[in-house]
Motif scaffolding. Structure first.
Motif, PDB file in Angstrom:
ATOM      1  N   GLU A   1       0.856  -1.233  -0.061  1.00  0.00           N
ATOM      2  CA  GLU A   1      -0.172  -0.143  -0.169  1.00  0.00           C
ATOM      3  C   GLU A   1       0.982   1.227   0.053  1.00  0.00           C
ATOM      4  O   GLU A   1       0.461   2.219  -0.781  1.00  0.00           O
ATOM      5  N   VAL A   2       1.903   1.307   0.807  1.00  0.00           N
ATOM      6  CA  VAL A   2       2.823   2.444   0.727  1.00  0.00           C
ATOM      7  C   VAL A   2       3.508   2.627  -0.472  1.00  0.00           C
ATOM      8  O   VAL A   2       3.493   3.873  -1.039  1.00  0.00           O
TER       9      VAL A   2
ATOM     10  N   HIS B   1       2.165   1.840  -3.520  1.00  0.00           N
ATOM     11  CA  HIS B   1       1.229   2.242  -4.305  1.00  0.00           C
ATOM     12  C   HIS B   1       1.109   3.766  -3.907  1.00  0.00           C
ATOM     13  O   HIS B   1       0.667   4.650  -4.970  1.00  0.00           O
ATOM     14  N   LYS B   2       0.818   4.209  -3.136  1.00  0.00           N
ATOM     15  CA  LYS B   2       0.759   5.893  -2.524  1.00  0.00           C
ATOM     16  C   LYS B   2       1.801   6.481  -3.075  1.00  0.00           C
ATOM     17  O   LYS B   2       1.590   7.888  -3.696  1.00  0.00           O
ATOM     18  N   VAL B   3       3.064   6.339  -2.956  1.00  0.00           N
ATOM     19  CA  VAL B   3       4.145   7.157  -3.292  1.00  0.00           C
ATOM     20  C   VAL B   3       4.273   6.941  -4.881  1.00  0.00           C
ATOM     21  O   VAL B   3       4.585   7.978  -5.600  1.00  0.00           O
TER      22      VAL B   3
ATOM     23  N   GLN C   1       3.746   3.894   7.855  1.00  0.00           N
ATOM     24  CA  GLN C   1       3.902   3.706   6.542  1.00  0.00           C
ATOM     25  C   GLN C   1       4.963   4.946   5.908  1.00  0.00           C
ATOM     26  O   GLN C   1       5.329   4.751   5.111  1.00  0.00           O
TER      27      GLN C   1
ATOM     28  N   SER D   1       9.743  -1.228   2.206  1.00  0.00           N
ATOM     29  CA  SER D   1       8.229  -1.152   2.483  1.00  0.00           C
ATOM     30  C   SER D   1       7.790  -2.119   3.405  1.00  0.00           C
ATOM     31  O   SER D   1       6.789  -2.046   4.115  1.00  0.00           O
TER      32      SER D   1
ATOM     33  N   GLN E   1       1.814   6.520  -6.935  1.00  0.00           N
ATOM     34  CA  GLN E   1       0.497   7.874  -7.309  1.00  0.00           C
ATOM     35  C   GLN E   1       1.271   9.237  -7.278  1.00  0.00           C
ATOM     36  O   GLN E   1       0.858  10.015  -8.177  1.00  0.00           O
ATOM     37  N   TYR E   2       1.855   9.494  -6.116  1.00  0.00           N
ATOM     38  CA  TYR E   2       2.417  10.821  -5.799  1.00  0.00           C
ATOM     39  C   TYR E   2       3.185  11.317  -6.943  1.00  0.00           C
ATOM     40  O   TYR E   2       3.258  12.401  -7.517  1.00  0.00           O
TER      41      TYR E   2
END
Length: 474
Positions: A48-49, A51-53, A205, A91, A55-56
């Motif tokens: 998940e972490v 995926h978030k970075v 995270q 991660s 997208q950013y």
């Protein structure tokens, strides 16, 4: 002429080291580190972490781009490729650990791989170039850690990769860019102003960002230095430089380049068998052994309902003392969780940290019976710590075992086949089998590869059918 300052001395060594300085053992150990780091990074792309970075980071674009591991059709500017891939590596807290304590590879490898793709097509970066730069980055980290006695213990205030990892990444990238001595010095100075992050974000995270930022910021520092940006030329000499992070900072000059003694020759890394804080690996081995003894004495059945208490004798490490973790990141930093999981299941794995396993009633019940003790002789150092697990039953009988060195520690390194099995298990969750096998072959032959861009091709998942065309040996 040998530099008069510590910083100048480091710049001389970074600039002066060449492939002929690499020893066979350093090459072999660093290839193991590279293979392991690529595997945990590929597995980490599914978190998940990450995926978030990812997208950013999509808001950034550039004509020059580098591979995002595990993605065939998605690339980012080199700085953000280093960042995302570095986050992926850490991660799950599955990356290697060194002594004095840091995660050495994740701060360096994503940076030098991303940078190697940014060179013009006519300037090929060989596998040997990559190996040398990687080892320069590892060496700088190890040398800086040895400037402090307190660095030998498990950290308390800041996360070491954010300091020495950032400096190592800068040194590695300066080497790959072939910067002169002055620009090597400035790379270190600039990197120092990016260094440092508090340990309070462990088990969240945000902690994986520490390694991603170390890779990115080191690369950025070297790129800025290459453009002539200047910093304090005594950054390693001063208490207000890198000395700001250590109360007992005592910098020393490096050995001469003649027959240079690499720290990796003297001190191997630990390679983890499951994704959690290194200190929990002693706990897992001791608890698994206690479980076997319990099963043997109870007709091959685990007498869960008869367990009265579980005592763990471990060093005092506050951020790994988590009696009731509720997330995967907290569970990865919990002596108690790993002990109870190993008692229940007999071993630890990637699956141990799923939400289903973290919240199962049997584990929660066992956690309530678990206590920590901190013997005075159990120092918080990855070189000397131990774990003793003792299970007391309702009838008063106690079964215990102790682990002094777990399998995967530098004193008991993973066998080649077990390292490969770990890599294949991790990488196959993201890449096709052909690409996974091609990465293994490429890493094992890295010093013979003419153009290391093939490694990035396989990391993206490109078919290994290009192997015969692209994998040229020197």
């Amino acid at each position: 002429m040998w530099a008069k300052t510590i910083t100048g001395n480091f710049a001389d060594v970074i600039h002066g080291l060449n492939a002929n300085h690499l020893t066979d053992q350093v090459i072999q150990r660093s290839k193991r580190m590279i293979l392991d780091t690529l595997g945990v990074g590929l597995l980490g792309t599914s978190t998940e972490v990450c995926h978030k970075v990812t997208q950013y980071s999509k808001i950034y674009s550039s004509e020059i781009s580098s591979t995002i591991w595990g993605h065939l059709d998605f690339r980012l500017p080199p700085l953000y490729a280093a960042f995302v891939n570095g986050v992926a590596v850490h991660s799950m807290d599955f990356d290697d650990t060194w002594h004095p304590a840091t995660h050495p590879s994740g701060a360096v490898l994503p940076a030098v791989i991303a940078l190697s793709e940014a060179f013009p097509q006519k300037k090929k970066i060989s596998g040997l170039d990559l190996l040398l730069a990687f080892n320069v980055g590892i060496e700088v980290q190890g040398r800086l850690l040895r400037f402090s006695g307190e660095a030998r213990n498990i950290p308390k205030r800041f996360h070491p990769p954010t300091v020495v990892g950032t400096m190592g990444s800068a040194a590695a990238c300066a080497k790959l860019l072939a910067l002169d001595r002055l620009k090597c010095k400035n790379s270190l100075a600039i990197a120092a102003s990016y260094a440092g992050a508090p340990l309070a974000n462990a088990a969240t995270q945000t902690k994986p960002l520490h390694v991603g930022n170390a890779a990115k910021h080191g690369l950025e520092a070297a790129c800025l230095a290459s453009q002539g940006l200047q910093g304090n030329k005594q950054i390693l000499d001063m208490e207000s430089g890198i000395g700001a992070f250590y109360t007992d900072y005592n910098p020393q000059t490096l050995p001469t380049l003649q027959s240079y003694p690499w720290l990796l020759d003297q001190q191997d890394v630990a390679i983890k068998r499951f994704p959690a804080h290194l200190g929990t690996h002693w706990v897992a081995d001791a608890a698994s052994s206690v479980r076997r003894k319990l099963m043997e004495s109870s007709g091959n059945l685990l007498p869960l309902d008869k367990i009265e208490k579980v005592i763990l004798k471990v060093p005092e490490v506050k951020y790994v003392n988590r009696p009731s973790p509720t997330s995967e990141h907290e569970a990865r930093h919990s002596f108690q969780f790993v002990a109870c999981s190993a008692l229940l299941d007999g071993s630890m794995s990637v699956q141990s940290f799923t939400s289903e396993n973290i919240h199962r009633p049997a584990l929660r019940e066992l956690l309530c019976k678990t206590q920590l003790e901190h013997p005075a002789d159990n120092a918080p150092s990855f070189e000397s710590l131990y774990c003793e697990v003792s299970v007391t039953l309702q009838d008063g009988n106690a079964i215990s075992d102790r682990c002094d060195t777990f399998y995967g520690h530098w004193r008991k390194p993973l066998k080649k086949e077990d390292l490969e099995e770990k890599f294949q298990s991790n990488a196959s969750s993201v890449l096709p089998a052909e690409a996974t096998e091609a990465i293994i072959e490429t890493v094992y032959n890295l010093e013979k590869i003419e153009n290391c861009s093939v490694l990035s091709m396989f990391l993206s998942g490109q078919s290994a059918r290009v192997l015969s065309e692209k994998l040229h040996f020197l």
